[in-house]
Design a protein around this motif. Structure first.
Motif, PDB file in Angstrom:
ATOM      1  N   HIS A  43      76.917 -90.733  40.805  1.00 55.91           N
ATOM      2  CA  HIS A  43      76.374 -91.245  39.546  1.00 55.91           C
ATOM      3  C   HIS A  43      75.052 -91.982  39.784  1.00 55.91           C
ATOM      4  O   HIS A  43      74.053 -91.742  39.102  1.00 55.91           O
ATOM      5  CB  HIS A  43      77.393 -92.180  38.885  1.00 55.91           C
ATOM      6  N   ALA A  44      75.043 -92.875  40.772  1.00 54.59           N
ATOM      7  CA  ALA A  44      73.837 -93.639  41.066  1.00 54.59           C
ATOM      8  C   ALA A  44      72.716 -92.724  41.561  1.00 54.59           C
ATOM      9  O   ALA A  44      71.553 -92.903  41.185  1.00 54.59           O
ATOM     10  CB  ALA A  44      74.141 -94.719  42.106  1.00 54.59           C
ATOM     11  N   MET A  45      73.059 -91.732  42.375  1.00 57.80           N
ATOM     12  CA  MET A  45      72.062 -90.800  42.889  1.00 57.80           C
ATOM     13  C   MET A  45      71.408 -90.027  41.739  1.00 57.80           C
ATOM     14  O   MET A  45      70.188 -89.863  41.697  1.00 57.80           O
ATOM     15  CB  MET A  45      72.703 -89.829  43.875  1.00 57.80           C
ATOM     16  N   GLU A  46      72.222 -89.585  40.791  1.00 63.04           N
ATOM     17  CA  GLU A  46      71.686 -88.865  39.635  1.00 63.04           C
ATOM     18  C   GLU A  46      70.775 -89.763  38.806  1.00 63.04           C
ATOM     19  O   GLU A  46      69.712 -89.340  38.354  1.00 63.04           O
ATOM     20  CB  GLU A  46      72.825 -88.331  38.767  1.00 63.04           C
ATOM     21  N   ARG A  47      71.178 -91.004  38.606  1.00 66.42           N
ATOM     22  CA  ARG A  47      70.343 -91.941  37.839  1.00 66.42           C
ATOM     23  C   ARG A  47      69.026 -92.215  38.554  1.00 66.42           C
ATOM     24  O   ARG A  47      67.978 -92.277  37.929  1.00 66.42           O
ATOM     25  CB  ARG A  47      71.093 -93.256  37.609  1.00 66.42           C
ATOM     26  N   VAL A  80      72.165-106.216  42.265  1.00 65.28           N
ATOM     27  CA  VAL A  80      71.030-106.367  43.171  1.00 65.28           C
ATOM     28  C   VAL A  80      69.764-106.216  42.335  1.00 65.28           C
ATOM     29  O   VAL A  80      69.567-105.185  41.690  1.00 65.28           O
ATOM     30  CB  VAL A  80      71.061-105.315  44.302  1.00 65.28           C
ATOM     31  N   VAL A  81      68.925-107.240  42.342  1.00 65.20           N
ATOM     32  CA  VAL A  81      67.715-107.244  41.541  1.00 65.20           C
ATOM     33  C   VAL A  81      66.511-107.123  42.470  1.00 65.20           C
ATOM     34  O   VAL A  81      66.278-107.980  43.316  1.00 65.20           O
ATOM     35  CB  VAL A  81      67.610-108.532  40.688  1.00 65.20           C
ATOM     36  N   LEU A  82      65.776-106.027  42.317  1.00 63.49           N
ATOM     37  CA  LEU A  82      64.527-105.796  43.041  1.00 63.49           C
ATOM     38  C   LEU A  82      63.376-106.006  42.068  1.00 63.49           C
ATOM     39  O   LEU A  82      63.596-106.308  40.888  1.00 63.49           O
ATOM     40  CB  LEU A  82      64.498-104.367  43.600  1.00 63.49           C
ATOM     41  N   ASN A  83      62.144-105.823  42.521  1.00 65.96           N
ATOM     42  CA  ASN A  83      60.990-106.000  41.631  1.00 65.96           C
ATOM     43  C   ASN A  83      61.059-105.077  40.420  1.00 65.96           C
ATOM     44  O   ASN A  83      60.845-105.512  39.293  1.00 65.96           O
ATOM     45  CB  ASN A  83      59.685-105.753  42.386  1.00 65.96           C
ATOM     46  N   ASP A  84      61.330-103.795  40.638  1.00 65.13           N
ATOM     47  CA  ASP A  84      61.299-102.807  39.556  1.00 65.13           C
ATOM     48  C   ASP A  84      62.642-102.141  39.287  1.00 65.13           C
ATOM     49  O   ASP A  84      62.724-101.274  38.424  1.00 65.13           O
ATOM     50  CB  ASP A  84      60.271-101.709  39.882  1.00 65.13           C
ATOM     51  N   VAL A  85      63.663-102.496  40.044  1.00 59.51           N
ATOM     52  CA  VAL A  85      64.944-101.776  39.985  1.00 59.51           C
ATOM     53  C   VAL A  85      66.096-102.778  39.995  1.00 59.51           C
ATOM     54  O   VAL A  85      65.995-103.847  40.593  1.00 59.51           O
ATOM     55  CB  VAL A  85      65.085-100.833  41.211  1.00 59.51           C
ATOM     56  N   ALA A  86      67.184-102.398  39.337  1.00 55.99           N
ATOM     57  CA  ALA A  86      68.428-103.157  39.423  1.00 55.99           C
ATOM     58  C   ALA A  86      69.535-102.194  39.836  1.00 55.99           C
ATOM     59  O   ALA A  86      69.600-101.067  39.337  1.00 55.99           O
ATOM     60  CB  ALA A  86      68.758-103.804  38.083  1.00 55.99           C
ATOM     61  N   LEU A  87      70.373-102.630  40.758  1.00 56.67           N
ATOM     62  CA  LEU A  87      71.479-101.820  41.250  1.00 56.67           C
ATOM     63  C   LEU A  87      72.776-102.597  41.090  1.00 56.67           C
ATOM     64  O   LEU A  87      72.806-103.810  41.313  1.00 56.67           O
ATOM     65  CB  LEU A  87      71.304-101.507  42.745  1.00 56.67           C
ATOM     66  N   THR A  98      75.597 -97.889  40.466  1.00 51.91           N
ATOM     67  CA  THR A  98      74.665 -97.392  39.458  1.00 51.91           C
ATOM     68  C   THR A  98      73.282 -97.995  39.701  1.00 51.91           C
ATOM     69  O   THR A  98      73.158 -98.998  40.410  1.00 51.91           O
ATOM     70  CB  THR A  98      75.149 -97.678  38.020  1.00 51.91           C
ATOM     71  N   ALA A  99      72.279 -97.371  39.118  1.00 58.94           N
ATOM     72  CA  ALA A  99      70.896 -97.823  39.303  1.00 58.94           C
ATOM     73  C   ALA A  99      70.130 -97.679  37.991  1.00 58.94           C
ATOM     74  O   ALA A  99      70.390 -96.764  37.215  1.00 58.94           O
ATOM     75  CB  ALA A  99      70.219 -96.975  40.383  1.00 58.94           C
ATOM     76  N   MET A 100      69.198 -98.597  37.759  1.00 53.12           N
ATOM     77  CA  MET A 100      68.343 -98.515  36.574  1.00 53.12           C
ATOM     78  C   MET A 100      67.042 -99.234  36.862  1.00 53.12           C
ATOM     79  O   MET A 100      66.991-100.077  37.754  1.00 53.12           O
ATOM     80  CB  MET A 100      69.044 -99.115  35.364  1.00 53.12           C
ATOM     81  N   ASP A 101      66.009 -98.875  36.099  1.00 49.38           N
ATOM     82  CA  ASP A 101      64.764 -99.609  36.290  1.00 49.38           C
ATOM     83  C   ASP A 101      64.855-100.916  35.503  1.00 49.38           C
ATOM     84  O   ASP A 101      65.694-101.086  34.621  1.00 49.38           O
ATOM     85  CB  ASP A 101      63.536 -98.769  35.927  1.00 49.38           C
ATOM     86  N   ARG A 102      64.006-101.859  35.849  1.00 47.04           N
ATOM     87  CA  ARG A 102      64.098-103.196  35.273  1.00 47.04           C
ATOM     88  C   ARG A 102      63.872-103.221  33.772  1.00 47.04           C
ATOM     89  O   ARG A 102      64.407-104.084  33.085  1.00 47.04           O
ATOM     90  CB  ARG A 102      63.093-104.128  35.966  1.00 47.04           C
ATOM     91  N   GLN A 108      70.778-104.977  28.695  1.00 39.93           N
ATOM     92  CA  GLN A 108      72.088-104.680  29.274  1.00 39.93           C
ATOM     93  C   GLN A 108      72.903-105.947  29.504  1.00 39.93           C
ATOM     94  O   GLN A 108      72.365-107.022  29.742  1.00 39.93           O
ATOM     95  CB  GLN A 108      71.926-103.961  30.625  1.00 39.93           C
ATOM     96  N   ILE A 109      74.208-105.773  29.439  1.00 42.58           N
ATOM     97  CA  ILE A 109      75.154-106.809  29.834  1.00 42.58           C
ATOM     98  C   ILE A 109      75.895-106.256  31.030  1.00 42.58           C
ATOM     99  O   ILE A 109      76.453-105.149  30.969  1.00 42.58           O
ATOM    100  CB  ILE A 109      76.139-107.149  28.698  1.00 42.58           C
ATOM    101  N   PHE A 110      75.892-106.992  32.130  1.00 44.65           N
ATOM    102  CA  PHE A 110      76.552-106.535  33.345  1.00 44.65           C
ATOM    103  C   PHE A 110      77.917-107.200  33.436  1.00 44.65           C
ATOM    104  O   PHE A 110      78.023-108.423  33.394  1.00 44.65           O
ATOM    105  CB  PHE A 110      75.701-106.872  34.570  1.00 44.65           C
TER     106      PHE A 110
END
Length: 121
Positions: A43-47, A80-87, A98-102, A108-110
């Protein structure tokens, strides 16, 4: 007594003791190497592919270190919060869930996380 039953009650052989100077065998070394690696769920790879998210090897190393640290503190699921990505990751299983851009994270609610990891790239 039935001979078939007796065969189940034989004592197991006692494993030979290793000296402390012996190196661990190859399967154990492989286990240690794999324990350091991070798996990415399908799922995360596809995202990541769909959103064109790329993470450098250096950043993956930092994420892995922080996941190990979080796991030692009892954190199982982390954001996990990166500059442009959240995992969303499982520190326990060392898996990216899962992965998404910031930009997506703003609305979103995690849930089902018990820790947050910030990684500076």
């Amino acid at each position: 007594m039935d001979p078939r039953i007796q065969s189940f009650h034989r004592p197991l052989p006692i494993p030979k003791k290793r000296s402390l100077n012996q190196k661990p065998n190859a399967p154990f070394q492989q286990f240690l190497q794999e324990a350091k690696e991070i798996k990415v769920s399908k799922h995360a790879m596809e995202r990541m592919r769909h959103r064109k998210i790329e993470i450098s090897e250096q950043t993956w190393t930092k994420i892995g270190e922080k996941m190990t640290e979080a796991s030692k503190k009892g954190v199982d699921q982390s954001l996990v919060v990166l500059n442009d990505v959240a995992l969303v990751v499982s520190s326990k299983n060392r898996t990216v869930v899962t992965a998404m851009d910031r930009n997506e994270t703003q609305s979103q609610i995690f849930t089902n996380i018990n820790g947050t990891i910030f990684v500076n790239e």
